[in-house]
Design an enzyme around this catalytic site. Structure first.
Site, PDB file in Angstrom:
ATOM      1  N   GLU A 156      10.637   6.017 -17.639  1.00  9.74           N
ATOM      2  CA  GLU A 156       9.748   6.757 -18.228  1.00  9.74           C
ATOM      3  C   GLU A 156       9.359   6.396 -19.683  1.00  9.74           C
ATOM      4  O   GLU A 156       8.069   6.459 -20.176  1.00  9.74           O
ATOM      5  CB  GLU A 156      10.192   8.441 -18.303  1.00  9.74           C
ATOM      6  CG  GLU A 156      10.130   8.850 -16.708  1.00  9.74           C
ATOM      7  CD  GLU A 156      10.862  10.108 -16.826  1.00  9.74           C
ATOM      8  OE1 GLU A 156      11.197  10.782 -17.882  1.00  9.74           O
ATOM      9  OE2 GLU A 156      10.812  10.881 -15.644  1.00  9.74           O
ATOM     10  N   LYS A 191      20.795  17.279 -12.079  1.00  8.30           N
ATOM     11  CA  LYS A 191      19.419  16.481 -12.120  1.00  8.30           C
ATOM     12  C   LYS A 191      19.590  15.188 -13.012  1.00  8.30           C
ATOM     13  O   LYS A 191      19.972  15.356 -14.018  1.00  8.30           O
ATOM     14  CB  LYS A 191      18.282  17.399 -12.159  1.00  8.30           C
ATOM     15  CG  LYS A 191      16.964  16.634 -11.726  1.00  8.30           C
ATOM     16  CD  LYS A 191      15.662  17.534 -11.959  1.00  8.30           C
ATOM     17  CE  LYS A 191      14.494  17.178 -11.434  1.00  8.30           C
ATOM     18  NZ  LYS A 191      13.823  16.101 -12.309  1.00  8.30           N
ATOM     19  N   SER A 215      17.616  17.974 -16.566  1.00 11.43           N
ATOM     20  CA  SER A 215      17.051  19.218 -16.500  1.00 11.43           C
ATOM     21  C   SER A 215      17.482  20.378 -17.249  1.00 11.43           C
ATOM     22  O   SER A 215      19.056  20.523 -17.147  1.00 11.43           O
ATOM     23  CB  SER A 215      16.653  19.636 -15.215  1.00 11.43           C
ATOM     24  OG  SER A 215      16.171  21.073 -15.052  1.00 11.43           O
ATOM     25  N   HIS A 231       0.975  -1.340   0.204  1.00 14.44           N
ATOM     26  CA  HIS A 231      -0.090   0.087   0.012  1.00 14.44           C
ATOM     27  C   HIS A 231       0.930   1.181  -0.030  1.00 14.44           C
ATOM     28  O   HIS A 231       0.487   2.256   0.550  1.00 14.44           O
ATOM     29  CB  HIS A 231      -1.097   0.036   1.318  1.00 14.44           C
ATOM     30  CG  HIS A 231      -1.720  -1.173   1.196  1.00 14.44           C
ATOM     31  ND1 HIS A 231      -3.090  -0.867   0.885  1.00 14.44           N
ATOM     32  CD2 HIS A 231      -1.688  -2.411   1.911  1.00 14.44           C
ATOM     33  CE1 HIS A 231      -3.785  -2.013   1.107  1.00 14.44           C
ATOM     34  NE2 HIS A 231      -2.772  -2.946   1.398  1.00 14.44           N
TER      35      HIS A 231
END
Length: 444
Positions: A312, A305, A299, A169
């Protein structure tokens, strides 16, 4: 020396193809090339079989077969411009193939009388789609999935002793090892390619020989068996007789079944890619249990980053495959009486899904999984701090007392071991119960 540009091939198609080009200016996307190549293989084997049956002049038959062989080898792909969103039986693409092959075969070769002898679009086009999907799955997708499975299994072994907090969960749960999680991912992929392979024997059953409605009108009784035998010998791809000629002609259930198995693979990849992205989140404000390979700047504004770019992409591919399956399912539902006339749509989406999953599985293995590193300090920290380890105290002190310890630890922000010791649980019990590695092994 200046390299000369290759001149474009002269137009080989005829009037029926031109009509189809004019009639279907829909997507600008042609029928998938593997389908065209299998149309070529079918036409080549058909010409040679008709010659053996004394139905077609042997000299014309061999010219037709050699021309069709060229199509099968992809030498004339630019001659097949008909939009994939066309008449639902694939008649336009079948006529396109007949016209191109007749032109290549030369004088006296007729698109219908010779190239299409013993055939109908209704049995030839779906046969080409089935065999294209079968070959692409066997030759490309299944090896890619096995490659991904192998990469995940290697990481499962590498991470076998890395204890971390389990999560259910999205909340803290009892400890597991990172290796156990990766073993689960590997099994998902293994079961995925097993499901895909289980659909292939039915995909291999093609309607060739049924001609217009499954009756076999205008074809020799031995034609289909001869063509199937020649194609199997030439390619190693099984081309089998249908379980029932009318079922094979009227339905595309085997494509729906394969698409469903591809959807399951997409669902599995969604789970795996999503977990990798979550475990790689951070590096300081996320879970940060994995270090994902740094492939590019994450980025244009935030220096340093790193984004989970491969997961993705895989997530986007999976979404597209699931969407493709919906279209295939609807296409399969819309067959009527003796023919399903949504075959080009189904061909586009099934072959598209096979190609997407092949690329995604290979990319996920090579550019992400193989380069993953465990952040062991973080995994250990999470494992030691999860209050779910109180579960292991249940046999010693009971559920209710363990609950009280968890509540106090959560309220005070202290470690469970510290609170339990303070509440009178002896050190030997704590050492036995709160052994994180033993907890992760469970009763195995």
């Amino acid at each position: 020396m200046t390299q000369q540009a290759t001149e474009p091939e002269q137009q080989l198609w005829g009037g029926e193809t031109t009509k189809a080009i004019d009639n279907f200016p829909v997507s600008g996307e042609p029928v998938p090339a593997p389908v065209i190549h299998w149309l070529g293989r079918i036409k080549a084997a058909a010409a040679r079989t008709n010659a053996e049956l004394d139905l077609l002049d042997s000299e014309i038959a061999e010219r037709v077969a050699e021309a069709a062989d060229e199509v099968a080898h992809g030498r004339h792909d630019e001659q097949f411009p008909v939009d994939v969103f066309q008449t639902g039986s694939g008649t336009s693409s079948n006529m396109n193939a007949n016209e191109v092959i007749a032109s290549l075969a030369g004088e006296g070769a007729h698109p219908n009388d010779h190239v299409n002898m013993g055939q109908s679009s209704n049995d030839v086009f779906p046969s080409a789609v089935h065999l294209a999907a079968l070959a692409e799955t066997s030759d490309r997708l299944v090896p890619a999935l096995k490659h991904l499975q192998s990469s995940l299994e290697a990481k499962a072994a590498e991470f076998a002793e890395v204890v971390k907090a389990g999560r259910t969960h999205l909340m803290d749960a009892v400890p597991v090892t990172l290796g156990q999680e990766f073993s689960g991912y590997a099994a998902q992929v293994r079961l995925g390619h097993d499901r895909v392979e289980a659909a292939l024997p039915r995909l291999a059953q093609i309607p060739l020989g049924g001609t217009a409605t499954g009756t076999g009108l205008n074809t020799h009784a031995d034609f289909a068996a001869g063509v199937r035998s020649k194609m199997t010998q030439a390619t190693g791809i099984p081309a089998d007789a249908p379980a029932d000629p009318f079922e094979a002609q009227a339905n595309r259930d085997a494509l729906v079944e394969l698409s469903g198995a591809l959807k399951v693979v997409a669902v599995s990849l969604t789970k795996i890619a999503g977990d990798l992205a979550l475990m790689g989140s951070g590096p300081r404000a996320g879970l940060a249990e994995l270090r994902l390979p740094e492939l590019q700047k994450g980025s244009s504004i935030m220096p340093g980053k790193v984004n989970p770019v491969i997961p993705e992409v895989v997530l986007q591919v999976a979404a597209q495959v699931i969407g493709n399956d919906t279209a295939v399912t609807i296409g399969g539902m819309q067959g009527q009486f003796e023919l399903n006339v949504r075959v080009p749509l189904m061909a586009r989406n099934v072959l598209g899904s096979i190609g997407l999953l092949t690329s995604a599985a290979t990319m996920l293995a090579d550019k992400c999984v193989d380069g993953l590193e465990a952040h062991t300090e973080q995994t250990t920290h999470h494992a030691e701090n999860t209050l779910a380890i109180a579960t292991a105290l249940n046999p010693y002190i009971g559920y209710d007392r363990a609950t009280e310890l968890v509540q106090e630890a959560a309220k005070s922000g202290r470690m469970l071991r510290e609170v339990a010791r303070e509440q009178g649980v002896d050190e030997q019990t704590l050492d036995e119960a709160l052994d994180l590695e033993a907890m992760a092994r469970g009763n195995r």
